[in-house]
Design an enzyme around this catalytic site. Structure first.
Site, PDB file in Angstrom:
ATOM      1  N   ARG A  90       0.595  -1.193  -0.089  1.00  0.00           N
ATOM      2  CA  ARG A  90      -0.186   0.099  -0.123  1.00  0.00           C
ATOM      3  C   ARG A  90       0.836   1.178  -0.008  1.00  0.00           C
ATOM      4  O   ARG A  90       0.595   2.406  -0.508  1.00  0.00           O
ATOM      5  CB  ARG A  90      -0.851  -0.103   1.193  1.00  0.00           C
ATOM      6  CG  ARG A  90      -2.117   0.826   1.202  1.00  0.00           C
ATOM      7  CD  ARG A  90      -3.173   0.690   2.103  1.00  0.00           C
ATOM      8  NE  ARG A  90      -2.564   0.774   3.606  1.00  0.00           N
ATOM      9  CZ  ARG A  90      -3.290   0.499   4.520  1.00  0.00           C
ATOM     10  NH1 ARG A  90      -4.663  -0.066   4.398  1.00  0.00           N
ATOM     11  NH2 ARG A  90      -2.753   0.675   5.618  1.00  0.00           N
ATOM     12  N   LYS A 103      -2.958   6.325   1.398  1.00  0.00           N
ATOM     13  CA  LYS A 103      -2.761   6.765   2.811  1.00  0.00           C
ATOM     14  C   LYS A 103      -1.954   8.014   2.709  1.00  0.00           C
ATOM     15  O   LYS A 103      -0.820   8.052   3.381  1.00  0.00           O
ATOM     16  CB  LYS A 103      -2.241   5.518   3.458  1.00  0.00           C
ATOM     17  CG  LYS A 103      -2.906   5.559   4.889  1.00  0.00           C
ATOM     18  CD  LYS A 103      -2.463   4.236   5.776  1.00  0.00           C
ATOM     19  CE  LYS A 103      -2.703   4.462   7.276  1.00  0.00           C
ATOM     20  NZ  LYS A 103      -4.319   4.082   7.455  1.00  0.00           N
ATOM     21  N   GLU A 146     -16.442   6.063   4.131  1.00  0.00           N
ATOM     22  CA  GLU A 146     -15.689   5.426   5.316  1.00  0.00           C
ATOM     23  C   GLU A 146     -15.558   6.455   6.164  1.00  0.00           C
ATOM     24  O   GLU A 146     -16.034   7.659   6.057  1.00  0.00           O
ATOM     25  CB  GLU A 146     -14.189   4.899   4.758  1.00  0.00           C
ATOM     26  CG  GLU A 146     -13.227   5.974   4.173  1.00  0.00           C
ATOM     27  CD  GLU A 146     -11.963   5.310   4.282  1.00  0.00           C
ATOM     28  OE1 GLU A 146     -11.836   4.645   5.168  1.00  0.00           O
ATOM     29  OE2 GLU A 146     -11.162   5.664   3.274  1.00  0.00           O
TER      30      GLU A 146
HETATM   31  C1  LIG Z   1      -5.329   3.399   7.472  1.00  0.00           C
HETATM   32  C2  LIG Z   1      -6.750   3.548   7.345  1.00  0.00           C
HETATM   33  C3  LIG Z   1      -7.743   2.719   7.409  1.00  0.00           C
HETATM   34  C4  LIG Z   1      -7.489   1.432   8.155  1.00  0.00           C
HETATM   35  O1  LIG Z   1      -6.471   0.604   7.631  1.00  0.00           O
HETATM   36  P1  LIG Z   1      -5.952  -0.436   8.160  1.00  0.00           P
HETATM   37  O2  LIG Z   1      -4.961  -1.018   7.011  1.00  0.00           O
HETATM   38  O3  LIG Z   1      -6.785  -1.637   8.499  1.00  0.00           O
HETATM   39  O4  LIG Z   1      -5.109   0.027   9.303  1.00  0.00           O
HETATM   40  C5  LIG Z   1      -8.944   3.192   6.871  1.00  0.00           C
HETATM   41  N1  LIG Z   1      -9.328   4.362   6.337  1.00  0.00           N
HETATM   42  C6  LIG Z   1      -8.498   5.216   6.172  1.00  0.00           C
HETATM   43  C7  LIG Z   1      -8.718   6.675   5.704  1.00  0.00           C
HETATM   44  C8  LIG Z   1      -7.007   4.980   6.600  1.00  0.00           C
HETATM   45  O5  LIG Z   1      -6.200   5.869   6.540  1.00  0.00           O
END
Ligand SMILES: *Cc1c(COP(=O)(O)O)cnc(C)c1O
Length: 341
Positions: free
Chosen positions: A81, A183, A219
């Protein structure tokens, strides 16, 4: 030997441990990474990260298993990622091998801070990459740093696994062809204001809608949303502006392959939300935070679990996934990465 820390009462706060990892990209390549003791970053006053926000991060945890091993959970997915995040923000990606070597090095160097089994605490690992070289004309920075820090943390939400109240936000998290699926630090900068407003109104988090039609669930600011139907199906919203959560993708496998549940990854409309039996937010930090109620512009959507405890299906998913992470439930092939300390 673990440090003498009151593990049970840890929150989710920064603490500077003894060692952190840093590698620098210069002249077209990544240099050899190293562990250092200085908790301060020294970069150009005109760094790409400071002028144009060129930065991305990751988050994963190290756990002590019941039989005393120190492990991380699917670090290869975090590495992949971060490659996607780097490419989208025109930063040089760090190879999967280098990423995982850095995780191992940071955990090993700070192993006294990995919380013991049974305390509910974990070692949170924060990898990040940013443009550190100077730019003033809009362009990618000429130099980059890849860093990794770690700190012991307790539960993300103070209430533990008690359900939280969330609200449907009128702000947008990510544009349809924007950066929602990576991210990027910038995704968090823009969610601070709506996040602060939601907290002031007594909500733990915002749930964002798709910015194009404002009818579908995207989300939360830092967590994916999951639902359970009345007949026990796990439903997870699908959109190309949702960040692909490792926790959510793992829960889908746990539900289907271990718990024998039906799983649907599809678009979810706001309109159908009141028909779900259970709702939760998921991510590495909290694993699953059950949602007791959602405020949709003054109208309350209340889930049958109420505000005292999680619904039975999310509780089972939570117990199974955390069991895998702590070594009490057999893990699917390749999910657990042991660190020789
Ligand atoms: C990091 C993140 C998550 C959660 O991802 P994980 O890999 O399960 O920790 C969900 N939504 C957003 C916007 C994120 O930045």
């Amino acid at each position: 030997m673990a440090k003498n820390i009151d593990w049970e009462s840890l929150g989710f706060d920064y603490t500077a441990l003894d060692y952190r990892y840093v590698a620098r990209w210069k002249d077209g390549q990544w240099g050899k990474g190293e562990l250092i003791t200085d908790p301060t970053v020294h970069i150009s006053e005109c760094a790409g990260v400071l002028q144009y926000g060129q930065a991305a991060f990751e988050g994963l945890k190290a756990y002590t298993t019941k039989d005393g091993r120190i492990v991380t959970f699917r670090p290869d997915l975090n590495a992949e990622r971060m490659i996607d995040s780097a490419n989208r923000l025109v930063m040089p990606p760090v190879s999967k091998e280098m990423f995982i070597e850095a995780v191992d090095a940071v955990v090993k160097a700070n192993k006294e801070y990995v919380p013991p089994y049974g305390t509910g605490a974990t070692l949170y690992i924060r990898p990040y990459i940013y443009g550190c070289g100077p730019v003033i004309g809009v362009a990618p920075a000429p130099e980059y740093e890849f860093r990794m820090i770690a700190m012991p943390v307790g539960r993300y939400f103070k209430a533990g696994v008690k359900p939280v109240a969330v609200k449907i936000s009128d702000y947008d998290r990510a544009a349809p062809m924007g950066t929602g699926m990576i991210k990027a630090s910038l995704n968090y900068a823009m969610s601070l204001y709506p996040g602060m407003k939601a907290h002031e109104e007594g909500y733990a988090e915002n749930i964002y809608l798709d910015p194009k039609t404002r009818t579908k669930i995207e989300e939360a600011g830092g967590m994916n949303v999951i639902f359970i139907t009345k007949d026990g199906t796990l439903v997870t919203p699908k959109s190309n502006s949702i960040l692909p959560s490792v926790t959510r993708r793992s829960l889908e496998v746990v539900a289907r392959d271990i718990l024998g549940m039906k799983v649907e990854h599809r678009e979810v409309t706001l309109e159908e939300v009141p028909q779900f039996e259970e709702c939760g937010l998921c991510g590495t930090a909290a694993v699953i935070a059950p949602v007791g109620k959602i405020n949709n512009h003054g109208e309350e959507i209340c889930f049958p679990c109420g505000m005292e405890k999680a619904g039975p299906v999310l509780q089972k998913l939570y117990d199974t996934l955390t069991g895998i992470q702590m070594g009490t439930v057999e893990a699917p092939e390749g999910w657990i990465h042991e660190i020789e300390c």
